[in-house]
Design a protein around this motif. Structure first.
Motif, mmCIF file in Angstrom:
data_model
loop_
_atom_site.group_PDB
_atom_site.id
_atom_site.type_symbol
_atom_site.label_atom_id
_atom_site.label_comp_id
_atom_site.label_asym_id
_atom_site.label_seq_id
_atom_site.Cartn_x
_atom_site.Cartn_y
_atom_site.Cartn_z
ATOM 1 N N TRP A 154 58.140 36.954 46.476
ATOM 2 C CA TRP A 154 57.335 36.743 47.689
ATOM 3 C C TRP A 154 55.861 37.018 47.393
ATOM 4 O O TRP A 154 54.982 36.280 47.841
ATOM 5 C CB TRP A 154 57.816 37.662 48.799
ATOM 6 C CG TRP A 154 59.247 37.502 49.207
ATOM 7 C CD1 TRP A 154 60.077 36.452 48.919
ATOM 8 C CD2 TRP A 154 60.029 38.420 49.958
ATOM 9 N NE1 TRP A 154 61.322 36.663 49.457
ATOM 10 C CE2 TRP A 154 61.323 37.862 50.089
ATOM 11 C CE3 TRP A 154 59.768 39.660 50.523
ATOM 12 C CZ2 TRP A 154 62.345 38.517 50.791
ATOM 13 C CZ3 TRP A 154 60.774 40.310 51.220
ATOM 14 C CH2 TRP A 154 62.049 39.748 51.354
ATOM 15 N N ILE A 155 55.609 38.092 46.664
ATOM 16 C CA ILE A 155 54.230 38.445 46.311
ATOM 17 C C ILE A 155 53.603 37.337 45.458
ATOM 18 O O ILE A 155 52.450 36.931 45.692
ATOM 19 C CB ILE A 155 54.198 39.797 45.587
ATOM 20 C CG1 ILE A 155 54.546 40.927 46.573
ATOM 21 C CG2 ILE A 155 52.838 40.041 44.931
ATOM 22 C CD1 ILE A 155 54.745 42.285 45.930
ATOM 23 N N ASP A 156 54.356 36.824 44.488
ATOM 24 C CA ASP A 156 53.852 35.720 43.684
ATOM 25 C C ASP A 156 53.541 34.510 44.561
ATOM 26 O O ASP A 156 52.568 33.786 44.322
ATOM 27 C CB ASP A 156 54.872 35.329 42.617
ATOM 28 C CG ASP A 156 55.037 36.383 41.531
ATOM 29 O OD1 ASP A 156 54.187 37.291 41.436
ATOM 30 O OD2 ASP A 156 56.029 36.287 40.780
ATOM 31 N N GLY A 157 54.368 34.282 45.589
ATOM 32 C CA GLY A 157 54.123 33.184 46.514
ATOM 33 C C GLY A 157 52.839 33.369 47.288
ATOM 34 O O GLY A 157 52.120 32.403 47.563
ATOM 35 N N CYS A 158 52.529 34.608 47.649
ATOM 36 C CA CYS A 158 51.258 34.897 48.319
ATOM 37 C C CYS A 158 50.093 34.485 47.429
ATOM 38 O O CYS A 158 49.117 33.879 47.895
ATOM 39 C CB CYS A 158 51.152 36.380 48.648
ATOM 40 S SG CYS A 158 52.317 36.989 49.895
ATOM 41 N N ALA A 159 50.188 34.820 46.152
ATOM 42 C CA ALA A 159 49.119 34.469 45.223
ATOM 43 C C ALA A 159 48.998 32.963 45.070
ATOM 44 O O ALA A 159 47.896 32.405 45.056
ATOM 45 C CB ALA A 159 49.368 35.126 43.865
ATOM 46 N N ALA A 160 50.140 32.281 44.970
ATOM 47 C CA ALA A 160 50.120 30.831 44.800
ATOM 48 C C ALA A 160 49.494 30.135 46.004
ATOM 49 O O ALA A 160 48.889 29.070 45.862
ATOM 50 C CB ALA A 160 51.538 30.316 44.571
ATOM 51 N N SER A 161 49.639 30.722 47.187
ATOM 52 C CA SER A 161 49.086 30.135 48.397
ATOM 53 C C SER A 161 47.589 30.366 48.539
ATOM 54 O O SER A 161 46.949 29.739 49.364
ATOM 55 C CB SER A 161 49.799 30.711 49.629
ATOM 56 O OG SER A 161 51.110 30.225 49.706
ATOM 57 N N GLY A 162 47.038 31.276 47.775
ATOM 58 C CA GLY A 162 45.612 31.532 47.848
ATOM 59 C C GLY A 162 45.225 32.821 48.531
ATOM 60 O O GLY A 162 44.031 33.064 48.747
ATOM 61 N N PHE A 163 46.193 33.656 48.907
ATOM 62 C CA PHE A 163 45.859 34.979 49.432
ATOM 63 C C PHE A 163 45.229 35.811 48.322
ATOM 64 O O PHE A 163 45.462 35.599 47.135
ATOM 65 C CB PHE A 163 47.103 35.686 49.962
ATOM 66 C CG PHE A 163 47.615 35.144 51.264
ATOM 67 C CD1 PHE A 163 47.052 35.551 52.466
ATOM 68 C CD2 PHE A 163 48.658 34.227 51.305
ATOM 69 C CE1 PHE A 163 47.522 35.063 53.672
ATOM 70 C CE2 PHE A 163 49.138 33.731 52.500
ATOM 71 C CZ PHE A 163 48.576 34.146 53.702
ATOM 72 N N ARG A 164 44.440 36.812 48.722
ATOM 73 C CA ARG A 164 43.787 37.690 47.762
ATOM 74 C C ARG A 164 44.370 39.092 47.747
ATOM 75 O O ARG A 164 44.013 39.906 46.901
ATOM 76 C CB ARG A 164 42.282 37.787 48.054
ATOM 77 C CG ARG A 164 41.536 36.460 48.052
ATOM 78 C CD ARG A 164 41.877 35.572 46.858
ATOM 79 N NE ARG A 164 41.665 36.181 45.577
ATOM 80 C CZ ARG A 164 40.645 35.909 44.769
ATOM 81 N NH1 ARG A 164 39.735 35.034 45.121
ATOM 82 N NH2 ARG A 164 40.544 36.497 43.594
ATOM 83 N N ALA A 165 45.257 39.395 48.712
ATOM 84 C CA ALA A 165 45.795 40.756 48.808
ATOM 85 C C ALA A 165 47.129 40.722 49.541
ATOM 86 O O ALA A 165 47.492 39.722 50.174
ATOM 87 C CB ALA A 165 44.812 41.666 49.546
ATOM 88 N N VAL A 166 47.842 41.827 49.453
ATOM 89 C CA VAL A 166 49.143 41.998 50.103
ATOM 90 C C VAL A 166 49.120 43.265 50.938
ATOM 91 O O VAL A 166 48.546 44.281 50.527
ATOM 92 C CB VAL A 166 50.280 42.113 49.058
ATOM 93 C CG1 VAL A 166 51.617 42.418 49.727
ATOM 94 C CG2 VAL A 166 50.382 40.833 48.235
ATOM 95 N N GLU A 167 49.730 43.229 52.116
ATOM 96 C CA GLU A 167 50.078 44.458 52.827
ATOM 97 C C GLU A 167 51.601 44.516 52.876
ATOM 98 O O GLU A 167 52.262 43.634 53.403
ATOM 99 C CB GLU A 167 49.471 44.526 54.231
ATOM 100 C CG GLU A 167 49.975 43.518 55.229
ATOM 101 C CD GLU A 167 49.686 43.915 56.666
ATOM 102 O OE1 GLU A 167 50.107 45.012 57.091
ATOM 103 O OE2 GLU A 167 49.062 43.107 57.371
#
Length: 289
Positions: A154-167
């Protein structure tokens, strides 16, 4: 001593995002254009790891977990669910329910990985009754590693989508675990997730749980998202710990006033309705200092 952690106020996620959550359980977010960073952070000296950019302290902020909508003028940081795309031109924070199963995903976990759901002495699932969410079993290193494979995707998916951070939400799930989990388990799992986020080029935010602020360096957290820290008099502790890189979400007008009186221009403060409704929907509230 820190005040008790406030109740988490993730409203409307199941209603607004259930179909997408089910589809995205084993994948990441859909592709999107990378958001523009708002501040620079550390880079691996060997150049082998993606750049991790911490969010800018005091940047105008919106918290859009209940549904995405165009940010107001001047907003530079936007938090959205991992199934949504980041807001173009902003520093995007990707919400991941990392320590508990979304209600619509519980059957999948029971079918595919029943051993990774926390159970009591009678073999019954341990449930966060406020949200009808089964707790993940992070009690052993082996289970934490197994869980980190799925959450890591899921975290990798956040990066692939263009997010810069995770909460990573529900860091405090151990407080609802009937004594079956410890704070140390949460810290160890958070450390695994932070390493995964940093490897993907994402900053990692501490979500609530002020009592774990002393563990922030060991985990590797880069900033904080704090619900109701003004109401519970915790904002100062977060501000000191994270050099003012704190994103404050209040749900009562009097708490916004209190936050603004002390932290306007220093921390990123927003008032939202408890259901986090999108702009244009009845009941939507968004105000800042």
């Amino acid at each position: 001593m820190f005040a008790p952690a406030p109740a988490r106020l993730r409203r409307a996620l199941g209603r607004a995002l259930a179909p997408a959550l089910a589809a995205a359980l084993l994948t990441g977010c859909s592709a999107a254009s990378p958001a523009s960073p708002s501040s620079s952070g550390a880079t691996d000296p060997a150049g082998s790891a993606p750049q991790v950019l911490r969010p800018e302290a005091g940047a105008a902020f919106d918290y859009q977990l209940g549904g995405a909508y165009p940010p107001a003028d001047g907003v530079r940081v936007v938090a959205r669910d991992r199934t949504a795309e980041p807001a173009p031109g902003t520093y995007g924070i990707c919400y991941v329910n990392a320590f508990q199963a979304q209600p619509d995903a519980t059957r999948w976990w029971q079918r595919e990985h029943p051993e990774l759901l926390l159970r009591d002495a009678d073999g019954e699932l341990v449930i966060d009754e406020d949200w009808d969410e089964a707790l993940f079993d992070i009690s052993t290193a082996a289970k934490r590693t197994a869980l980190a494979r799925t959450v890591g995707r899921w975290i990798d998916g956040c990066a692939a989508s263009g997010f810069r951070a995770v909460e990573a939400d529900n860091l405090d799930s151990y407080t609802r675990a009937k004594g079956l989990l410890r704070a140390a388990d949460a810290v160890a799992f958070a450390k695994l997730l932070t390493a995964r986020a940093h490897a993907a080029g994402l900053a990692m935010g501490q979500k609530n749980t002020a009592e774990l602020l002393p563990e922030r360096r060991r985990v590797g957290f880069d900033f904080a998202v704090s619900e109701e820290c003004a109401r519970y008099d915790e904002c100062g502790a977060y501000a000191e710990a994270y050099d003012d890189r704190v994103f404050v979400v209040e749900y009562r007008a009097q708490d916004l006033e209190r936050a603004c009186a002390r932290w306007a221009g220093t921390l990123s403060v927003v008032l939202r309705d408890r259901d986090l409704r999108p702009a244009g929907e009845k009941g939507h509230v968004r105000r800042t200092c």
